[in-house]
Write an enzyme that holds these catalytic residues in place. Structure first.
Site, mmCIF file in Angstrom:
data_model
loop_
_atom_site.group_PDB
_atom_site.id
_atom_site.type_symbol
_atom_site.label_atom_id
_atom_site.label_comp_id
_atom_site.label_asym_id
_atom_site.label_seq_id
_atom_site.Cartn_x
_atom_site.Cartn_y
_atom_site.Cartn_z
ATOM 1 N N SER A 187 -11.482 96.325 -29.596
ATOM 2 C CA SER A 187 -12.070 97.219 -30.101
ATOM 3 C C SER A 187 -13.161 96.649 -31.241
ATOM 4 C CB SER A 187 -11.270 98.403 -31.169
ATOM 5 O OG SER A 187 -10.914 97.420 -32.342
ATOM 6 N N LYS A 188 -14.030 97.675 -31.384
ATOM 7 C CA LYS A 188 -15.377 96.741 -32.153
ATOM 8 C C LYS A 188 -14.881 96.369 -33.306
ATOM 9 C CE LYS A 188 -17.850 101.217 -33.157
ATOM 10 N NZ LYS A 188 -17.814 102.176 -31.918
ATOM 11 N N ARG A 189 -13.874 96.852 -34.043
ATOM 12 C CA ARG A 189 -13.401 96.720 -35.345
ATOM 13 C C ARG A 189 -12.999 95.014 -35.427
ATOM 14 N NH1 ARG A 189 -9.544 100.011 -36.379
ATOM 15 N NH2 ARG A 189 -10.040 101.360 -34.606
ATOM 16 N N LYS A 190 -12.456 94.745 -34.444
ATOM 17 C CA LYS A 190 -11.926 93.463 -34.251
ATOM 18 C C LYS A 190 -12.838 92.537 -33.828
ATOM 19 C CE LYS A 190 -7.489 94.557 -35.359
ATOM 20 N NZ LYS A 190 -6.407 94.952 -34.715
ATOM 21 N N GLN A 191 -13.855 92.686 -32.978
ATOM 22 C CA GLN A 191 -14.848 91.897 -32.855
ATOM 23 C C GLN A 191 -15.907 92.600 -31.847
ATOM 24 O OE1 GLN A 191 -12.870 88.765 -30.156
ATOM 25 N NE2 GLN A 191 -11.346 90.369 -29.616
#
Ligand code: GLU
Length: 504
Positions: A276-280
């Site tokens: 997910s874009k929250r992690k990378q």
């Protein structure tokens, strides 16, 4: 390579509702590789039936990204000229030779009459029906089913409406959707990656295939397109597995032949949560802007789910095309380790021909230093190429080639040397260099002269302050290499500046 199959046609069908995602790129890559290996066709279809969420900005991002990577598609309507202009640069960068180009993708939004034809056919054949149930009624039905411990699905109430009832409701302009009569049976597919997968259709119920005759939903439009476009293999993410039974019953209702399926494993963050874009960062654009090369990104992505027989992980594209095997894709999810991408990128940068590296590198330097001369760049890049992990490191690693170095006077002396000894040594260097004629400004001459001076004065005493005067850095390419790139005039000017610093 796998045994060649005939008439291979594959597709990716991204929805232009956001920027091009690395997961989509990996799906595109697997499809593209499969098509290339079998001399088949790779098709790009923009899933833009959801007009509200689709935008031409995201579509442009998708097309540009795929072309930048060199994942060219093989057919489609001719691309309008203004768009051809947009892609000119990308094309010259990384596309394989022989690409004819200028095809646009197919757009679902431009194919509505085709879907209409098939929707009408299904309704006429009573394989699909109009459902007038209101959202509140459906919600109530759902709640009751959940409360009684059943998996919620549509009750099928409107299946039994008579033609007159339907007509009346239509005359009254009641809103409807179109549902497919879904048989209560179990179907299975022989997935090329996952093996046999069975689905119990009775859990699905009569699902919606279109909001009205002009608004087909994804599953329906996809099946029609896959048939019309003669898609032989559907290679897509595991997250679409739940759509597969619906698509199969639609295809059965329309008497379409079944394509083969290959569902590729999910991508996970290192902590095994869904990527997910929250992690990378996960958009291709981010990676492009950080200075990852297309070949490194493709190499990295192909290893997320597949491995060559040998251990070697650094793979140029031609080797990937040769070795890739759809059937050897693993079933388990693949973990996205960005460190590996850095490692591969460094290797691909080293492997890149100077001409190509120059094209990729130039924008990164232009952002920082404006005017970049091509011939000059050709001399600079080989000196730093081996130390680069990403192209965005270029301005920092090469800044002293493009502007005078900034450093503190205390960096100039070698070990215990004093400022005045250092100044004297620099003066000796300057004198010696001034005597070298322009035409002799060459590696062997500079080496001979400087080493004979260093033999008398000391290596560190000569080369250390010289390096600092030229680069302002403790670590840089060796001084003679710097001098060859900077030229005689600039070299002497920089030594004079260092002397002046020491005089203050
Ligand atoms: N529009 C779908 C997506 O972007 C396509 C899925 C498919 O390949 O059928 O994921």
């Amino acid at each position: 390579m796998e045994k060649k199959e005939e008439n291979i046609r594959v597709r990716i069908a991204p929805s232009p509702t956001g920027p091009l995602h690395l997961g989509t790129v990996r799906t595109a890559l697997f499809n593209w590789l499969f098509a290339r290996q079998h001399h088949g066709s790779f098709i790009l279809r923009i899933d833009d039936t959801d007009q509200e969420r689709s935008s031409s900005e995201w579509e442009k991002d998708i097309l540009e990204g795929l072309l930048w990577l060199g994942l060219n598609w093989d057919e489609g309507p001719i691309l309008p000229e203004h768009l051809q202009e947009n892609f000119k640069d990308q094309k010259s960068l990384n596309l394989q030779e022989g690409y004819i180009g200028n095809f646009g993708p197919y757009h679902q939004s431009q194919r509505i009459p085709i879907y209409q034809k098939y929707l009408k056919k299904l309704v006429e054949e009573k394989k699909a029906y109009l459902c007038f149930c209101r959202p509140e009624e459906l919600e109530k039905e759902r709640e009751i089913m959940i409360a009684s411990g059943q998996a919620p699905k549509y009750s099928g109430r409107c299946r039994s409406l008579s033609e007159e009832e339907v007509k009346e409701k239509l005359n009254r302009k009641e809103k409807y959707v179109i549902r497919l009569k879904t048989p209560e049976k179990t179907i299975s597919i022989d997935d090329l990656i996952k093996g046999k997968v069975s689905f119990n259709l009775s859990l699905i119920g009569d699902f919606i295939i279109a909001k009205d005759f002009s608004s087909p939903l994804y599953n329906f439009a996809s099946v029609v397109d896959d048939y019309e476009m003669k898609i032989s293999h559907i290679i897509r993410g595991d997250d679409h597995l739940s759509n597969t039974p619906k698509q199969i019953v639609i295809a059965e209702a329309l008497n379409f032949p079944k394509p083969k399926y290959a569902h590729i494993p999910l991508l996970l963050n290192p902590d095994r949560t869904k990527l997910s874009k929250r992690k990378q960062s996960i958009t291709l654009r981010d990676y492009k802007e950080k200075g990852y090369l297309p070949e490194a990104i493709l190499n990295f992505l192909v290893l997320l789910g597949w491995h060559p027989e040998e251990e070697e992980e650094f793979l140029p594209l031609e080797e990937i095309i040769e070795k890739f095997s759809l059937k050897k894709i693993q079933k388990s999810p693949a973990i996205f380790l960005s460190k590996k991408l850095d490692w591969l990128n460094a290797k691909h940068i080293r492997n890149l021909k100077l001409e190509k590296l120059k094209k990729f590198a130039k924008p990164f330097l232009q952002k920082e230093f404006k005017e970049i001369d091509d011939n000059y760049l050709e001399k600079v890049l080989p000196l730093v190429k081996d130390r680069l992990k990403r192209l965005d490191q270029l301005p920092e690693l090469t800044k002293f080639f493009f502007k005078k170095p900034v450093y503190s006077k205390s960096l100039l002396p070698w070990q215990e040397e004093s400022f005045s000894q250092t100044k004297n040594n620099l003066k000796k260097i300057k004198k010696l260099l001034e005597e070298i004629e322009d035409k002799d400004w060459q590696e062997n001459v500079l080496e001979k002269e400087l080493f004979s001076l260093a033999d008398k004065v000391g290596r560190g005493e000569i080369f250390w302050p010289l390096r600092v005067a030229l680069s302002g850095e403790k670590a840089s390419p060796p001084p003679i290499e710097l001098m060859l790139v900077l030229g005689k005039k600039e070299t002497i000017e920089r030594i004079e500046k260092a002397i002046a610093k020491l005089e203050k």
